[in-house]
Each structure stands twice: as structure tokens, then as C-alpha cells.
Design a protein around this motif. Structure first.
Motif, mmCIF file in Angstrom:
data_model
loop_
_atom_site.group_PDB
_atom_site.id
_atom_site.type_symbol
_atom_site.label_atom_id
_atom_site.label_comp_id
_atom_site.label_asym_id
_atom_site.label_seq_id
_atom_site.Cartn_x
_atom_site.Cartn_y
_atom_site.Cartn_z
ATOM 1 N N LEU A 471 0.831 -1.192 0.000
ATOM 2 C CA LEU A 471 0.000 0.000 0.000
ATOM 3 C C LEU A 471 0.869 1.247 0.000
ATOM 4 O O LEU A 471 0.547 2.258 -0.666
ATOM 5 C CB LEU A 471 -0.923 -0.011 1.235
ATOM 6 N N ALA A 472 1.962 1.237 0.724
ATOM 7 C CA ALA A 472 2.834 2.406 0.735
ATOM 8 C C ALA A 472 3.481 2.646 -0.627
ATOM 9 O O ALA A 472 3.641 3.805 -1.067
ATOM 10 C CB ALA A 472 3.896 2.198 1.815
ATOM 11 N N ASP A 473 3.870 1.546 -1.292
ATOM 12 C CA ASP A 473 4.475 1.713 -2.620
ATOM 13 C C ASP A 473 3.475 2.328 -3.582
ATOM 14 O O ASP A 473 3.818 3.245 -4.367
ATOM 15 C CB ASP A 473 4.958 0.352 -3.125
ATOM 16 N N ARG A 474 2.272 1.826 -3.547
ATOM 17 C CA ARG A 474 1.237 2.356 -4.435
ATOM 18 C C ARG A 474 0.964 3.816 -4.106
ATOM 19 O O ARG A 474 0.781 4.638 -5.011
ATOM 20 C CB ARG A 474 -0.048 1.527 -4.295
ATOM 21 N N SER A 475 0.887 4.169 -2.777
ATOM 22 C CA SER A 475 0.643 5.570 -2.404
ATOM 23 C C SER A 475 1.769 6.439 -2.908
ATOM 24 O O SER A 475 1.555 7.600 -3.336
ATOM 25 C CB SER A 475 0.548 5.670 -0.857
ATOM 26 N N ASN A 476 2.996 5.941 -2.876
ATOM 27 C CA ASN A 476 4.144 6.708 -3.373
ATOM 28 C C ASN A 476 4.025 6.963 -4.849
ATOM 29 O O ASN A 476 4.284 8.077 -5.349
ATOM 30 C CB ASN A 476 5.420 5.937 -3.049
ATOM 31 N N MET A 477 3.603 5.906 -5.621
ATOM 32 C CA MET A 477 3.448 6.065 -7.063
ATOM 33 C C MET A 477 2.341 7.070 -7.371
ATOM 34 O O MET A 477 2.480 7.924 -8.239
ATOM 35 C CB MET A 477 3.141 4.705 -7.700
ATOM 36 N N LEU A 478 1.209 6.972 -6.592
ATOM 37 C CA LEU A 478 0.100 7.895 -6.805
ATOM 38 C C LEU A 478 0.534 9.316 -6.472
ATOM 39 O O LEU A 478 0.169 10.268 -7.185
ATOM 40 C CB LEU A 478 -1.098 7.486 -5.925
ATOM 41 N N ALA A 479 1.298 9.495 -5.452
ATOM 42 C CA ALA A 479 1.766 10.824 -5.083
ATOM 43 C C ALA A 479 2.692 11.372 -6.141
ATOM 44 O O ALA A 479 2.675 12.586 -6.460
ATOM 45 C CB ALA A 479 2.495 10.764 -3.715
ATOM 46 N N LEU A 480 3.525 10.478 -6.735
ATOM 47 C CA LEU A 480 4.438 10.930 -7.789
ATOM 48 C C LEU A 480 3.623 11.379 -8.998
ATOM 49 O O LEU A 480 3.908 12.446 -9.582
ATOM 50 C CB LEU A 480 5.405 9.785 -8.143
ATOM 51 N N ASN A 481 2.609 10.597 -9.336
ATOM 52 C CA ASN A 481 1.767 10.968 -10.482
ATOM 53 C C ASN A 481 1.031 12.270 -10.189
ATOM 54 O O ASN A 481 0.862 13.135 -11.065
ATOM 55 C CB ASN A 481 0.770 9.854 -10.768
ATOM 56 N N ALA A 482 0.538 12.436 -8.946
ATOM 57 C CA ALA A 482 -0.182 13.662 -8.594
ATOM 58 C C ALA A 482 0.746 14.862 -8.696
ATOM 59 O O ALA A 482 0.337 15.956 -9.084
ATOM 60 C CB ALA A 482 -0.744 13.537 -7.157
ATOM 61 N N ALA A 486 0.204 18.045 -11.005
ATOM 62 C CA ALA A 486 0.161 19.372 -10.429
ATOM 63 C C ALA A 486 1.087 20.315 -11.175
ATOM 64 O O ALA A 486 0.785 21.507 -11.372
ATOM 65 C CB ALA A 486 0.563 19.309 -8.945
ATOM 66 N N VAL A 487 2.197 19.796 -11.664
ATOM 67 C CA VAL A 487 3.127 20.617 -12.432
ATOM 68 C C VAL A 487 2.470 20.992 -13.727
ATOM 69 O O VAL A 487 2.590 22.128 -14.210
ATOM 70 C CB VAL A 487 4.461 19.881 -12.627
ATOM 71 N N PHE A 496 -2.427 21.151 -4.830
ATOM 72 C CA PHE A 496 -2.500 19.706 -4.976
ATOM 73 C C PHE A 496 -1.117 19.115 -4.987
ATOM 74 O O PHE A 496 -0.888 18.020 -4.458
ATOM 75 C CB PHE A 496 -3.259 19.380 -6.273
ATOM 76 N N GLY A 497 -0.133 19.862 -5.487
ATOM 77 C CA GLY A 497 1.263 19.375 -5.511
ATOM 78 C C GLY A 497 1.818 19.264 -4.114
ATOM 79 O O GLY A 497 2.558 18.339 -3.775
ATOM 80 N N ILE A 498 1.432 20.274 -3.274
ATOM 81 C CA ILE A 498 1.921 20.228 -1.882
ATOM 82 C C ILE A 498 1.357 19.016 -1.170
ATOM 83 O O ILE A 498 2.060 18.296 -0.459
ATOM 84 C CB ILE A 498 1.548 21.520 -1.152
ATOM 85 N N VAL A 499 0.044 18.737 -1.392
ATOM 86 C CA VAL A 499 -0.579 17.564 -0.760
ATOM 87 C C VAL A 499 0.064 16.322 -1.255
ATOM 88 O O VAL A 499 0.339 15.366 -0.482
ATOM 89 C CB VAL A 499 -2.093 17.594 -1.001
ATOM 90 N N ALA A 500 0.367 16.267 -2.522
ATOM 91 C CA ALA A 500 0.975 15.073 -3.091
ATOM 92 C C ALA A 500 2.354 14.856 -2.500
ATOM 93 O O ALA A 500 2.779 13.709 -2.229
ATOM 94 C CB ALA A 500 1.025 15.216 -4.621
#
Length: 631
Positions: A471-482, A486-487, A496-500
Motif C-alpha cells: 500500500l505504501a508503494d502504491r501511495s508513493n506512485m500515486l503521489a508521484l503521479n499527482a 500538479a506541475v 494539490f502538488g503540496i498535498v501530493a
């Protein structure tokens, strides 16, 4: 009680002394009583004579003073003297005083004074002139002051009057007015005190007739001041004088009230007759004592001569032992009876001596036999005592050995009892250990089961950890995509970039924590596996220990039974040793009593030997005494 001197005298001396005392003592007592009575009577007579002389002098002087005082008071009431003082003309008063002086020669002069002390009239003009200019001295005189008060005084009698040139008694009386009672003046009558010598001449003459040259009479005041002494001014002192006195009392009031009239004499002179009587009596008594002593000596010599001869015979018998002698005393009195009784005593003593000599021989032989028997008995008792002492020593050694055995048996019994207690305690401890081992095995089994369950839970936690990591790996990938999106969104995608970014940070932290938890779970799993292995090994060892403990319990139980058997045997041995020790003590006590009895027998035998020795000595002394007399 022996007196120091009389106890050393012989019979003759004591008889002489006693007879002399019996003869002389009544004489001495009667003589002493007579002399004492006579002496008391003579002393009483001397004192009575002196008392009579003192009383006579007192009566004479007292009567003379009373008469003179009465005369002076009557002269002071004379009308001519009163008229002369009132008119201040003194020719009539001079005549009156001159006539009185010629009539009463005991007065050395009469003077009439005014109330202020001035001499206005006298028995002689020269006497009046002698008081001229002495008014102050007259007013201060004691006799003048007493006269103004209506009384007489004798205080001036102790000294010589300067006007009259002699010792005078100032008899002064006031001259009073006839009707008014006023004092006009004072009349002085100077009584010649030397006239007392004329009064005592008769008493002195009586004393001279009695050969009493030392007799004297004195007049003294109440304080002891001498007013008159018949021996004159140069009176000698009489040591230890015999004196009697009479006191002028207030029965007849006069100026001499309280005076003491003393009659005295030399005791050597008044008692001279008594001393002569005493000396004569002493000479007579000494003569009687000498005659009584001579008679007593002759009497005692006649009494003690036969006793002396009898004493010589007794002394010869005592010194030489010759009982064949008889005293040569020829007398029918008590001494002769004593001599005949002594002859009978010597005869009985001779017979007694013969019997004593025969008896001493028999006693000597008997004592010799008794001595030999006692020596033989002493020898036998000595051997018996030696054997008994050896037996007692052996019994003492046996008793000591028995005591040691009893002590050791008691010690072994105590050790066996202790071993039995220890064996029973070990068996109980082993049973408790077996129970503990069983409980420990159950706990180890239960712990193994719990460790197995813990291993399963640790594997489950590992699976959950892998899931969380995914789950952490997936959250990391989702945060990277977010962040990428955001960029792309530009300004609208910055929030949204800050949250990501934050989500990505949390994912990285979750991945790190999951890695750490995985490492910890791996360590826990390895530890659990190691614990399971150790529990299995401990369980195997516990099983082996329980087998060995069970085997040891069986050995200890067998050892306890052996110790119990040994303790019973030791108890029986201790009882037997105690009984043996009691028997040995009884034997030793009997030997001790026998030894004491043997000692008492030896003491009795020694006492018998001492008595035998004493009998031997007594027999020898009796034989010596019996042989000392010739019969």
C-alpha cells in the motif's frame, strides 16, 4: 581471795595478826569514838564560848549605841538650844554643851550647827573654831545630810575625822522648832569610838584567864569593813581562825544595825588540850597494841608448834616416801586429834600402796598382752586395707571405662538419631522435588505451546507488514503521479502538488517503518525458534533428571530404613551400657563404703593403741608411785 601481804604469811604470822586485830580493833574503835566525841564536844564548847563573847559584845555595843542615840535626840530637844538658834545668841547653848561634855565623857565633843552648816556653839570654843569656814564640807557630810532627814549614819566611822583627830561616830540630830516643826539646826555629838576598847576589856581578861592569848574581838560593817579590832591597828592575821559572829539585828533600832561582831581565836591554841588528849590516847593505844601482839605471838606459837612437827613428818614422807614414820605430838586438843588421824591416814596409805603395787603389776602384764594383740590386728588390717585399696583402684578404672563407653554410646545414639532425621527430611525433600519437577515439566509443555502460537502470530504480522508495504508503494506512485499532474496544471495545481508531496513523504516513512518492523519480526521469529529448541532440550534434560531423582529417592528410602535399624541397635547398646554403668557405680559405692569402714576400723584401732599406750604409761607411773614408798 589472797591479800597481797597476808597471803604470804605463814600460819603463825596470820594467827598473831588475826588475834591482835581481834583484841585491838574494838579498842581502836572505842578509842576513836571517844576521841571523836570528845573532840566534837571541845569544838562545840570553843565555838559556844566564842559565840557567847560575840553576843555579849553585840549586846553591849547595841545598848550603848541605843542609849547614846536617845541622849542625842533628847539633847536636840533642849529648849535652851532651840532658843539660842532662834535668837542667834549662843551663850546659853555653850553652857549647856559644856555641862554635857563634862557629864558624858564618852563623847569627845558636841557642836551646834545652823541649818546651813555653820558652827555656832560647841562644848569648847576651840572645837567651834575648828569648824569655822567649813560650812560647805559640813553640808556635804553624810552625817549632816542624815541628820537633816532625821536619822543616824555610820558611814563616816570607817575613817579618822580631821577635826577631832580620831575615829569618832557622828551622832547628829535635828533641832526642830517647838510649834511650827521647822528645822532650826543640827546638834552633833562625836562619840569616841575608842571607848569600845573599854567595853571589851572584860571579855579579853576572861580569855587571858583561860590561857587564850590569841582571843580577839572585831566589829565589822555588813560589807566586811573592820570598824574595831581588839588587837589594835597592827592586827596580825590568824590563818584558819576559829570564829563565831553575832549580827546586830533590827530588834533595837540603832545606827549599828547590820554590824557583825566577831569573836575569833587561833585553832592551835584553843585546840591544844584536844591535841594533847589525842597524843596521850595514841601512846596508850600503841602500848595496848604491843601487849596484844606479844600475847597473840605466844598463843600462836603454842598452837603452831605441834602443827610444825606434823608438817615436818609429812614433808619427809613426801620427799623420801617413808611411810614408817609417825609424828611425835603429845596433845589432847584438836591438833592431837589431827596427829592421830594422820597416823591412821598413813596406815591406810601403806595398805593402799601395797595393793597398788600388786595391781600395777597385773595391769602392766595385761597392757602388754593387749598391746601385742593390737599390733597383730593392726598388721592384718593393714594387709586388708592394701588389698581393698587395690580393688578400689581397679573398680575406679572400670568405672571410668564404663563412663567413657556410656558417653560414646550416647554420642552414637545422638548421631544415629540425627541421621534418621536427616534421611526422613531428605525423603520428604525428594518427594517435594519430584512434585516440583512434574509441575515444571507441565509449565515447559505449556510454554512450548504458547511459543508455537506466538510464532504463528509473528508470521501473520509479517504478512500484514507486506500488505502495508505494498500500500505504501502504491501511495508513493500515486503521489508521484499527482505531483506530475500538479506541475502540468500550473498555478491551479500548486496546492494539490503540496498535498501530493506530503503524501509521498508519508509513504516513504511508511515504507521505512515497514522495513524496520519486518526486521524486528525476523529477529523475533529467530528468537522464538531458538527458544523452542531450548525448551525441547530442557524438557529432555528434565525427563532425565526426574529419572535420576526417582532413583535417588529409592536409594534414600533404603538408606533411611538402614539408619533406623542402626539406631534401634545403638539404643539397645546404650541401654545395656547404662545398666552396666549403674552396676559398676553400685560396686564402686560398696567398695567406697567398705574403704570408709576399713578407715574407721583403722582409726578405732589407732585409738585403741593410744589408749593402750596411755594405759602402759599410767601403769608405769602407778608402778613408779607404788615403788616410791617404803612399806
Amino acid at each position: 581471795m589472797r591479800l597481797p601481804l597476808i597471803g604470804t604469811l605463814k600460819l603463825r604470822g596470820r594467827l598473831t595478826l588475826y588475834v591482835t586485830l581481834l583484841a585491838v580493833a574494838p579498842l581502836l574503835l572505842s578509842t576513836w569514838a571517844g576521841v571523836s566525841t570528845t573532840q566534837e564536844m571541845m569544838q562545840a564548847q570553843v565555838h559556844e564560848m566564842l559565840r557567847i563573847e560575840a553576843e555579849g559584845l553585840k549586846d553591849l555595843v547595841e545598848a550603848s549605841l541605843a542609849e547614846r542615840e536617845t541622849s542625842v535626840r533628847s539633847w536636840a530637844d533642849d529648849a535652851l538650844l532651840r532658843e539660842s538658834l532662834q535668837r542667834d545668841t549662843y551663850a546659853l547653848s555653850d553652857g549647856v554643851l559644856s555641862r554635857l561634855q563634862l557629864r558624858y565623857t564618852t563623847f569627845t565633843g558636841l557642836v551646834l550647827f545652823t541649818d546651813d552648816g555653820r558652827a555656832v556653839s560647841a562644848s569648847t570654843p576651840a572645837l567651834r573654831d575648828s569648824f569655822a569656814g567649813q560650812e560647805a564640807a559640813v553640808r556635804d557630810a553624810a552625817w549632816f545630810k542624815a541628820a537633816q532627814q532625821g536619822r543616824f549614819t555610820s558611814t563616816t566611822l570607817t575613817q579618822e575625822d580631821p577635826v577631832f583627830g580620831m575615829q569618832v561616830l557622828h551622832l547628829a540630830a535635828p533641832v526642830m522648832e517647838a510649834r511650827g516643826g521647822r528645822r532650826l539646826g543640827v546638834l552633833l555629838a562625836a562619840y569616841d569610838w575608842g571607848q569600845v576598847g573599854e567595853v571589851v576589856k572584860a571579855a579579853l581578861a576572861r580569855a587571858r584567864s583561860r590561857k587564850n592569848e590569841s582571843f580577839a574581838l572585831e566589829v565589822r560593817t555588813a560589807s566586811g569593813t573592820v570598824l574595831f579590832d581588839s588587837r589594835g591597828k597592827d592586827a596580825w592575821n590568824i590563818p584558819n581562825a576559829v570564829a563565831e559572829q553575832a549580827i546586830n539585828g533590827p530588834e533595837i533600832p540603832d545606827v549599828g544595825d547590820g554590824w557583825r561582831f566577831v569573836a575569833l581565836s587561833d585553832p592551835e591554841e584553843v585546840y591544844a588540850t584536844m591535841h594533847k588528849l589525842r597524843a596521850g590516847t595514841a601512846v596508850a593505844v600503841m602500848a595496848v597494841v604491843a601487849l596484844a601482839a606479844l600475847a597473840a605471838l605466844l598463843l600462836s606459837r603454842g598452837i603452831t608448834a605441834p602443827i610444825t612437827r606434823l608438817s615436818q613428818v609429812v614433808r619427809r614422807i613426801v620427799q623420801e616416801g617413808d611411810l614408817t614414820q609417825k609424828p611425835d605430838v603429845r596433845s589432847d586438843d584438836e591438833v592431837g586429834e589431827l596427829a592421830r588421824s594422820f597416823v591412821q591416814l598413813v596406815d591406810h596409805l601403806r595398805e593402799t600402796t601395797e595393793s597398788l603395787q600388786r595391781g600395777t603389776q597385773v595391769l602392766t602384764d595385761t597392757v602388754a598382752e593387749l598391746t601385742r594383740a593390737a599390733e597383730q590386728e593392726e598388721s592384718n588390717l593393714t594387709r586388708q586395707a592394701a588389698a581393698l585399696q587395690q580393688t578400689q583402684v581397679t573398680a575406679q578404672e572400670i568405672k571410668q571405662t564404663s563412663d567413657v563407653a556410656a558417653e560414646r554410646a550416647a554420642a552414637v545414639l545422638m548421631v544415629a538419631t540425627r541421621a534418621d532425621e536427616l534421611g526422613q527430611s531428605g525423603a520428604r525433600s525428594l518427594a517435594e522435588s519430584m512434585s516440583g519437577f512434574q509441575a515444571l515439566r507441565d509449565q515447559v509443555n505449556e510454554m512450548s505451546e504458547q511459543i508455537g502460537g506466538l510464532n504463528e502470530r509473528a508470521q501473520r504480522i509479517g504478512g500484514i507488514t507486506q500488505t502495508v508495504k505494498g500500500l505504501a508503494d502504491r501511495s508513493n506512485m500515486l503521489a508521484l503521479n499527482a505531483a506530475i499532474e500538479a506541475v502540468r496544471s500550473g498555478e491551479h495545481g500548486k496546492g494539490f502538488g503540496i498535498v501530493a508531496k506530503e503524501i509521498r513523504t508519508l509513504a516513504n516513512q511508511s515504507i521505512q517503518s515497514t522495513g524496520q518492523v519486518g526486521g524486528l519480526l525476523e529477529d523475533i521469529t529467530q528468537a522464538i525458534l531458538k527458544t523452542v529448541e531450548l525448551s525441547e532440550q530442557g524438557q529432555l534434560r528434565m525427563e532425565a533428571g526426574m529419572v535420576q531423582a526417582r532413583t535417588s529417592g529409592e536409594s534414600i528410602h533404603a538408606l533411611t530404613e538402614i539408619v533406623q535399624d542402626n539406631m534401634n541397635a545403638v539404643r539397645q547398646i546404650s541401654g545395656a551400657v547404662s545398666q552396666q554403668n549403674a552396676g559398676i557405680n553400685e560396686i564402686f559405692g560398696a567398695l567406697t563404703d567398705l574403704s570408709s569402714l576399713m578407715h574407721e576400723t583403722m582409726v578405732g584401732l589407732q585409738a585403741t593403741q593410744r589408749v593402750t599406750q596411755a594405759l602402759r604409761e599410767v601403769a608405769e607411773q602407778m608402778q613408779h608411785v607404788a615403788r616410791s614408798y617404803r612399806v
